[in-house]
Design a protein around this motif. Structure first.
Motif, PDB file in Angstrom:
ATOM      1  N   GLY A  44       0.665  -1.214  -0.044  1.00 36.24           N
ATOM      2  CA  GLY A  44       0.127   0.100   0.113  1.00 36.24           C
ATOM      3  C   GLY A  44       0.856   1.310  -0.103  1.00 36.24           C
ATOM      4  N   GLY A  45       0.196   2.330   0.326  1.00 30.22           N
ATOM      5  CA  GLY A  45       0.807   3.486   0.390  1.00 30.22           C
ATOM      6  C   GLY A  45       1.582   4.012   1.746  1.00 30.22           C
ATOM      7  N   GLU A  46       2.258   5.244   1.542  1.00 25.98           N
ATOM      8  CA  GLU A  46       3.156   5.646   2.833  1.00 25.98           C
ATOM      9  C   GLU A  46       2.126   5.753   3.987  1.00 25.98           C
ATOM     10  OE1 GLU A  46       6.408   7.741   4.410  1.00 25.98           O
ATOM     11  OE2 GLU A  46       6.352   6.962   2.498  1.00 25.98           O
ATOM     12  N   PRO A  47       2.949   5.035   5.158  1.00 27.26           N
ATOM     13  CA  PRO A  47       2.188   5.167   6.250  1.00 27.26           C
ATOM     14  C   PRO A  47       2.316   6.611   6.780  1.00 27.26           C
ATOM     15  CG  PRO A  47       3.841   3.506   6.270  1.00 27.26           C
ATOM     16  CD  PRO A  47       4.132   4.060   5.101  1.00 27.26           C
ATOM     17  N   PRO A  48       1.340   6.990   7.577  1.00 29.12           N
ATOM     18  CA  PRO A  48       1.338   8.449   7.947  1.00 29.12           C
ATOM     19  C   PRO A  48       2.369   8.830   8.902  1.00 29.12           C
ATOM     20  CG  PRO A  48      -0.311   7.161   9.419  1.00 29.12           C
ATOM     21  CD  PRO A  48       0.237   6.301   8.232  1.00 29.12           C
ATOM     22  N   SER A  49       2.798   9.976   9.087  1.00 29.38           N
ATOM     23  CA  SER A  49       3.613  10.605   9.892  1.00 29.38           C
ATOM     24  C   SER A  49       3.104  11.704  10.496  1.00 29.38           C
ATOM     25  CB  SER A  49       4.871  11.235   9.098  1.00 29.38           C
ATOM     26  OG  SER A  49       5.789  10.253   8.425  1.00 29.38           O
ATOM     27  N   ASP A  50       3.188  11.877  11.937  1.00 28.14           N
ATOM     28  CA  ASP A  50       2.546  12.896  12.863  1.00 28.14           C
ATOM     29  C   ASP A  50       3.180  12.793  14.234  1.00 28.14           C
ATOM     30  OD1 ASP A  50       1.143  15.014  13.322  1.00 28.14           O
ATOM     31  OD2 ASP A  50      -0.847  14.095  13.135  1.00 28.14           O
ATOM     32  N   PHE A  51       3.070  13.861  14.790  1.00 30.73           N
ATOM     33  CA  PHE A  51       3.244  14.041  16.468  1.00 30.73           C
ATOM     34  C   PHE A  51       2.288  14.840  17.181  1.00 30.73           C
ATOM     35  CE2 PHE A  51       5.743  17.207  14.484  1.00 30.73           C
ATOM     36  CZ  PHE A  51       5.940  18.246  15.304  1.00 30.73           C
ATOM     37  N   LYS A  52       2.442  14.729  18.501  1.00 29.62           N
ATOM     38  CA  LYS A  52       1.747  15.866  19.312  1.00 29.62           C
ATOM     39  C   LYS A  52       2.710  16.454  20.102  1.00 29.62           C
ATOM     40  CE  LYS A  52      -2.739  13.580  19.472  1.00 29.62           C
ATOM     41  NZ  LYS A  52      -3.666  12.855  20.431  1.00 29.62           N
ATOM     42  N   ILE A  53       2.489  17.791  20.480  1.00 27.76           N
ATOM     43  CA  ILE A  53       3.263  18.209  21.428  1.00 27.76           C
ATOM     44  C   ILE A  53       2.302  18.429  22.704  1.00 27.76           C
ATOM     45  CG2 ILE A  53       4.267  20.653  22.279  1.00 27.76           C
ATOM     46  CD1 ILE A  53       4.385  21.573  19.332  1.00 27.76           C
ATOM     47  N   GLU A  54       2.643  17.498  23.669  1.00 27.47           N
ATOM     48  CA  GLU A  54       1.710  17.318  24.718  1.00 27.47           C
ATOM     49  C   GLU A  54       1.869  18.082  25.708  1.00 27.47           C
ATOM     50  OE1 GLU A  54       1.336  12.510  24.406  1.00 27.47           O
ATOM     51  OE2 GLU A  54       2.797  13.173  25.831  1.00 27.47           O
ATOM     52  N   ARG A  55       2.899  18.809  25.968  1.00 22.97           N
ATOM     53  CA  ARG A  55       2.864  19.874  27.274  1.00 22.97           C
ATOM     54  C   ARG A  55       4.336  20.586  27.138  1.00 22.97           C
ATOM     55  NH1 ARG A  55       5.086  18.702  32.559  1.00 22.97           N
ATOM     56  NH2 ARG A  55       6.338  16.706  32.781  1.00 22.97           N
ATOM     57  N   LEU A  56       4.148  21.830  27.663  1.00 32.12           N
ATOM     58  CA  LEU A  56       5.501  22.488  27.744  1.00 32.12           C
ATOM     59  C   LEU A  56       5.843  22.811  29.285  1.00 32.12           C
ATOM     60  CD1 LEU A  56       4.356  25.450  25.275  1.00 32.12           C
ATOM     61  CD2 LEU A  56       5.945  23.357  24.760  1.00 32.12           C
ATOM     62  N   TYR A  57       7.078  22.960  29.595  1.00 27.80           N
ATOM     63  CA  TYR A  57       7.341  23.433  31.053  1.00 27.80           C
ATOM     64  C   TYR A  57       8.677  24.088  30.999  1.00 27.80           C
ATOM     65  CZ  TYR A  57       9.772  18.966  31.513  1.00 27.80           C
ATOM     66  OH  TYR A  57      10.743  17.994  31.351  1.00 27.80           O
ATOM     67  N   PRO A  58       8.604  25.112  31.806  1.00 21.06           N
ATOM     68  CA  PRO A  58      10.179  25.999  31.836  1.00 21.06           C
ATOM     69  C   PRO A  58      10.978  25.606  32.845  1.00 21.06           C
ATOM     70  CG  PRO A  58       8.452  27.308  32.568  1.00 21.06           C
ATOM     71  CD  PRO A  58       7.647  26.007  32.005  1.00 21.06           C
TER      72      PRO A  58
END
Length: 346
Positions: free
Chosen positions: A192-206
């Protein structure tokens, strides 16, 4: 009646123009972007040798990763060819060995196997030459062929095309001095075709580093089916006294296998006030990009976490072209209702 019809037409045309402007205004413009770090040209010890990839798949022409690395999705039984160019950047002649060796992703890093360690992908890889004798500043091209067996199991494999130079051991040298540079390989196999590429930015902390600099950490989750090389930049706004700063580049070198989580870290200047700041963080891998915003305050001491007063991640929003299309549809519907209303009045 004719005046009402003409008025309706004028409103119709006006709203259609607004719909077009709305759609065009939110669709991102095409950008010409150089491959991200590490780039297609790699340094070696003493800046004596370089290597770069010359070919990319047609389907990945806009993907900066595919211009730096061999990134492809192949069906079992298929074959591809890619060329690399090796350059002697020194002022003296040089002998260069070219070969394929194994790699893996471990602890959020693309990890090179020692020496000429093989794996399944290197067993599928052949080169039209493995030895080059290059004059000063001379370049040569090497053709790489990857043949995937028909019975190959689905999944992504990793490796490197290396160009290596150096001196081996002899009676007067017990220690071999070697330098090598390479082009990574990310080869996914499956029907089949190209598998999906993706990500999430789940949280930030300084946080505050040992040397006193502020750092922003972003928790990333690879939600796709391909490995990702994360890069990005941070901009700060509305700081104390209306200060602005950045953009600051995220530390490079984070590679995420599918389903893995890791942290992207953006180091800042030690002279920056603690805040509060409004921050905009954009992270990307190839053509996949997400942006998140927050209001943060950096801690005053090392080892403690700062405050995140608000966070507004844009990654869960509909894709921009979809938003543009929906906006245009809403305005067209308003055109239709306005036209019917004016006709009734006429």
């Amino acid at each position: 009646m004719p005046d009402a019809t003409k008025g309706a037409r004028r409103y119709w045309v006006l709203l259609l123009v607004l719909a077009f402007v709305q759609a065009a205004g939110v669709v991102p413009a095409a950008a010409h972007e150089a491959p991200g770090a590490p780039s297609g040209r790699h340094p070696a010890a003493g800046r004596t040798i370089g290597i770069r990839l010359l070919d990319a798949p047609e389907s990945r022409r806009a993907d900066p990763r595919a211009h730096a690395y061999i990134v492809d999705h192949l069906a079992p039984g298929s074959t591809i060819e890619r060329r690399v160019e090796v350059t002697n950047e020194s002022a003296t002649p040089m002998h260069v060995s070219v070969y394929a060796a194994a790699a893996t992703i471990a602890k959020d890093k693309f990890t090179f196997a020692p020496q000429r360690t093989p794996n399944e992908l290197t067993g599928w890889t052949s080169l039209d030459t493995t030895d080059l004798d290059l004059a000063a500043s001379e370049s040569a091209r090497v053709r790489t062929t990857i043949r995937v067996p028909r019975d190959a199991a689905a999944g992504e494999r990793y490796g490197v095309i290396w160009a290596q130079t150096g001196t081996g051991t002899d009676r007067s040298h017990n220690l071999a001095m070697l330098g090598r540079v390479g082009v990574r390989m990310y080869i996914d196999v499956g029907p089949g075709g190209e598998p999906p590429s993706d990500f999430k930015i789940e949280r930030l902390y300084p946080t505050r580093a040992r040397d006193g600099r502020g750092e922003l950490h972003a928790r990333i989750h690879n939600t796709g089916a391909r490995a990702l090389d994360i890069s990005g930049a941070l901009s700060l706004f509305d700081g104390p006294g209306g200060l602005r700063a950045g953009p600051f580049s995220a530390k490079t070198g984070t590679t995420l296998a599918p389903s893995d989580r890791a942290e992207a870290v953006v180091p800042l200047d030690a002279r920056m006030p603690d805040g509060p700041w409004t921050v905009k963080l954009t992270l990307k891998s190839g053509m996949v990009e997400h942006t998140t915003r927050a209001t943060i305050t950096f801690p005053t001491t090392f080892g403690s976490a700062g405050a995140v007063a608000a966070s507004a991640s844009q990654q869960g929003h509909l894709p921009t072209p979809v938003v543009a299309g929906l906006s245009a549809l809403v305005l067209v519907a308003l055109c239709h209702l306005l036209s019917k209303f004016l006709r009734r009045r006429g």
